[in-house]
Design an enzyme around this catalytic site. Structure first.
Site, PDB file in Angstrom:
ATOM      1  N   ASP A 183       0.746  -1.121  -0.071  1.00  0.00           N
ATOM      2  CA  ASP A 183      -0.183  -0.001   0.048  1.00  0.00           C
ATOM      3  C   ASP A 183       1.056   1.329  -0.181  1.00  0.00           C
ATOM      4  O   ASP A 183       1.992   1.200   0.543  1.00  0.00           O
ATOM      5  CB  ASP A 183      -0.837  -0.145   1.230  1.00  0.00           C
TER       6      ASP A 183
ATOM      7  N   SER B  19     -16.398  -2.950  -9.804  1.00  0.00           N
ATOM      8  CA  SER B  19     -17.536  -2.049  -9.238  1.00  0.00           C
ATOM      9  C   SER B  19     -18.613  -1.948 -10.202  1.00  0.00           C
ATOM     10  O   SER B  19     -18.625  -2.101 -11.414  1.00  0.00           O
ATOM     11  CB  SER B  19     -16.879  -0.617  -9.316  1.00  0.00           C
TER      12      SER B  19
ATOM     13  N   TYR C 200     -14.679   6.826 -12.981  1.00  0.00           N
ATOM     14  CA  TYR C 200     -14.231   5.838 -12.274  1.00  0.00           C
ATOM     15  C   TYR C 200     -14.916   4.639 -12.835  1.00  0.00           C
ATOM     16  O   TYR C 200     -13.849   3.536 -12.910  1.00  0.00           O
ATOM     17  CB  TYR C 200     -14.833   6.208 -10.657  1.00  0.00           C
TER      18      TYR C 200
ATOM     19  N   LYS D 291     -12.577   1.143 -14.086  1.00  0.00           N
ATOM     20  CA  LYS D 291     -12.793   0.028 -13.599  1.00  0.00           C
ATOM     21  C   LYS D 291     -13.256  -1.204 -14.645  1.00  0.00           C
ATOM     22  O   LYS D 291     -12.668  -2.324 -14.723  1.00  0.00           O
ATOM     23  CB  LYS D 291     -14.082  -0.193 -12.430  1.00  0.00           C
TER      24      LYS D 291
ATOM     25  N   PHE E 187     -28.079  14.817  -2.645  1.00  0.00           N
ATOM     26  CA  PHE E 187     -27.804  15.297  -3.762  1.00  0.00           C
ATOM     27  C   PHE E 187     -29.004  14.744  -4.959  1.00  0.00           C
ATOM     28  O   PHE E 187     -28.827  13.655  -5.591  1.00  0.00           O
ATOM     29  CB  PHE E 187     -26.449  14.621  -4.405  1.00  0.00           C
TER      30      PHE E 187
ATOM     31  N   ARG F 250     -29.524   2.742  -3.854  1.00  0.00           N
ATOM     32  CA  ARG F 250     -28.390   2.127  -4.173  1.00  0.00           C
ATOM     33  C   ARG F 250     -28.318   0.730  -3.244  1.00  0.00           C
ATOM     34  O   ARG F 250     -29.096   0.591  -2.547  1.00  0.00           O
ATOM     35  CB  ARG F 250     -27.008   2.815  -3.448  1.00  0.00           C
TER      36      ARG F 250
HETATM   37  C1  WQD Z   1     -24.411   7.048  -2.897  1.00  0.00           C
HETATM   38  C2  WQD Z   1     -25.823   8.021  -2.982  1.00  0.00           C
HETATM   39  C3  WQD Z   1     -25.113  10.262  -3.643  1.00  0.00           C
HETATM   40  C4  WQD Z   1     -23.003  11.646  -0.200  1.00  0.00           C
HETATM   41  C5  WQD Z   1     -19.942   4.214  -4.387  1.00  0.00           C
HETATM   42  C6  WQD Z   1     -18.428   4.076  -4.283  1.00  0.00           C
HETATM   43  C7  WQD Z   1     -17.856   3.493  -5.774  1.00  0.00           C
HETATM   44  C8  WQD Z   1     -18.419   2.295  -5.987  1.00  0.00           C
HETATM   45  C9  WQD Z   1     -20.153   2.602  -6.374  1.00  0.00           C
HETATM   46  C10 WQD Z   1     -17.141   0.479  -5.153  1.00  0.00           C
HETATM   47  C11 WQD Z   1     -25.521   8.958  -4.291  1.00  0.00           C
HETATM   48  C12 WQD Z   1     -25.715  10.177  -2.359  1.00  0.00           C
HETATM   49  C13 WQD Z   1     -23.725  10.983  -1.114  1.00  0.00           C
HETATM   50  C14 WQD Z   1     -24.003  12.774   0.427  1.00  0.00           C
HETATM   51  C15 WQD Z   1     -25.938  12.273  -1.163  1.00  0.00           C
HETATM   52  N1  WQD Z   1     -18.289   1.352  -5.154  1.00  0.00           N
HETATM   53  N2  WQD Z   1     -25.145  11.243  -1.517  1.00  0.00           N
HETATM   54  N3  WQD Z   1     -25.319  12.729  -0.073  1.00  0.00           N
HETATM   55  O1  WQD Z   1     -21.618   7.326  -5.703  1.00  0.00           O
HETATM   56  O2  WQD Z   1     -23.119   5.251  -5.604  1.00  0.00           O
HETATM   57  O3  WQD Z   1     -20.440   5.067  -5.417  1.00  0.00           O
HETATM   58  O4  WQD Z   1     -20.418   3.015  -5.044  1.00  0.00           O
HETATM   59  O5  WQD Z   1     -16.512   0.384  -6.196  1.00  0.00           O
HETATM   60  O6  WQD Z   1     -16.450   3.338  -5.117  1.00  0.00           O
HETATM   61  O7  WQD Z   1     -18.021   5.822  -4.572  1.00  0.00           O
HETATM   62  O8  WQD Z   1     -21.561   6.274  -3.595  1.00  0.00           O
HETATM   63  O9  WQD Z   1     -21.970   6.769  -1.236  1.00  0.00           O
HETATM   64  O10 WQD Z   1     -20.941   8.516  -2.935  1.00  0.00           O
HETATM   65  O11 WQD Z   1     -23.420   7.990  -3.039  1.00  0.00           O
HETATM   66  O12 WQD Z   1     -27.170  12.493  -1.458  1.00  0.00           O
HETATM   67  O13 WQD Z   1     -23.649  13.558   1.309  1.00  0.00           O
HETATM   68  O14 WQD Z   1     -25.882   9.205  -1.976  1.00  0.00           O
HETATM   69  O15 WQD Z   1     -25.456  11.099  -4.727  1.00  0.00           O
HETATM   70  O16 WQD Z   1     -26.602   8.936  -4.948  1.00  0.00           O
HETATM   71  P1  WQD Z   1     -21.739   6.011  -5.127  1.00  0.00           P
HETATM   72  P2  WQD Z   1     -22.032   7.271  -2.476  1.00  0.00           P
END
Ligand code: WQD
Length: 322
Positions: free
Chosen positions: A31, A117, A141, A145, A205, A218
């Site tokens: 790492d 991912s 991203y 992947k 968001f 999700r």
């Molecule tokens: C989840 C939802 C945001 C923060 C993640 C990982 C990525 C991949 C896929 C492994 C989204 C919303 C977030 C906040 C919000 N995993 N949100 N307010 O973008 O789905 O991606 O899963 O590879 O590595 O990043 O995850 O947790 O950023 O967001 O509304 O303060 O929550 O818009 O819809 P995401 P996330």
């Protein structure tokens, strides 16, 4: 067999290292500590501080460590950050993977587990996404992947003998131990906990998505379940299975508002939230079809959203992100 875990000092990697050790595997961690924490690698686990972009250092680690296989997690993983800095993501995730595979070939390694991912699917239609869905990533991203998976498949097609599995993570949350919490604060649950810690209203968001309550859906999976999936994947690869790809999720979708309600229930407190503009790169819904990993690896996740929030909160209190 002996495994090198790249990114093994990270949030997810550290859980995988401990789960592999508990399952009786020999593990070495590599790492660069750019985001990982040295304290997350247990005493007695050999640790090498190096970047996967340093091909010679990785080759040396593989050769001197008498490594049989690689579990590859070292990568940048924020959807939002990738939209604003795509070059960084292609450098770390694609060039880094190419460098690692050069080392794998030089050291004659023939077993590989890739952290992939759900982001490679983009914004798929329909309820649940199966592994046969055509990947159409909508953010850098996810593009990187998918490129990692291509590099593995193309390496095998070029004639190199490699037994590999790619695990397509959905949304990872929670903590398997208080010292292993997500200190990256790039994802929903830690971002909510940080907002509350700072006396601010957590942000949502976007609330105009084509979902039941208008907020993104999700598939959240507990990081300890994800680590257990890697133990199953390592056994699968050790058995000499050829290339295979598996979704890793629960097959259940929760909206941002539902996650906020789970936080309210676990913390035992009410709080307001703030609707913010939708975030670039966010698909409306991503929920896994999980039949293949259940059938072929006999793996299914069993921890629920409350377990994820409660363990994340406990770890947050024990080791507040600096
Ligand atoms: C989840 C939802 C945001 C923060 C993640 C990982 C990525 C991949 C896929 C492994 C989204 C919303 C977030 C906040 C919000 N995993 N949100 N307010 O973008 O789905 O991606 O899963 O590879 O590595 O990043 O995850 O947790 O950023 O967001 O509304 O303060 O929550 O818009 O819809 P995401 P996330």
């Amino acid at each position: 067999m002996k495994w090198l875990v790249t990114g093994g000092a990270g949030y997810i990697g550290a859980h995988i290292v401990r789960a592999l050790n508990t399952a009786g595997h020999d593990v070495v961690v590599l790492d660069d500590l750019s985001t990982g924490l040295r304290r997350k690698v247990s005493e007695g686990v050999p640790f090498i501080q190096a970047s996967i972009l340093d091909t010679d250092a990785v080759t040396s680690a593989l050769r001197t460590g008498l490594i049989d296989g690689v579990v590859h997690l070292a990568a940048k993983k924020s959807v939002e950050e990738s939209v604003h800095n795509p070059h960084l993501y292609f450098e770390q995730n694609v060039l880094g993977m190419m460098s690692l595979l050069d080392a794998v070939k030089a050291a004659q390694i023939h077993h590989f587990v890739l952290s992939s991912s759900a982001a490679i699917y983009g914004s798929p239609d329909g309820q649940r996404v199966s592994e046969d869905t055509t990947p159409l990533p909508v953010n850098p991203y996810g593009q990187t992947k998918l490129a990692q998976e291509w590099l593995l498949a193309d390496l095998v097609n070029s004639g190199y003998d490699l037994s590999w599995t790619a695990l397509r993570y959905f949304n990872v949350a929670g903590a398997g131990a208080d010292d292993l919490g997500d200190t990256g604060v790039f994802n929903l649950i830690p971002m909510v906990l940080r907002a509350l810690d700072q006396g601010q209203a957590p942000q949502v968001f976007g609330d105009s998505y084509p979902t039941p309550d208008g907020t993104c859906v999700r598939d959240y999976i507990h990081v300890q379940d994800l680590a257990d999936a890697h133990v199953a994947a390592v056994a699968h690869v050790e058995s000499g299975s050829r290339s295979s790809v598996f979704n890793v999720g629960r097959g259940l979708g929760f909206s941002v508002l539902e996650v906020l309600d789970a936080v309210r229930a676990v913390l035992g407190r009410s709080f307001d939230h703030q609707i913010a503009p939708a975030r670039a790169g966010d698909p409306a819904s991503l929920v896994a079809a999980v039949g293949r990993i259940d059938t072929e690896l006999r793996f299914s996740a069993h921890r629920d959203l409350t377990d994820m929030v409660a363990s994340a909160w406990s770890a947050w209190q024990a080791f507040p992100p600096r």
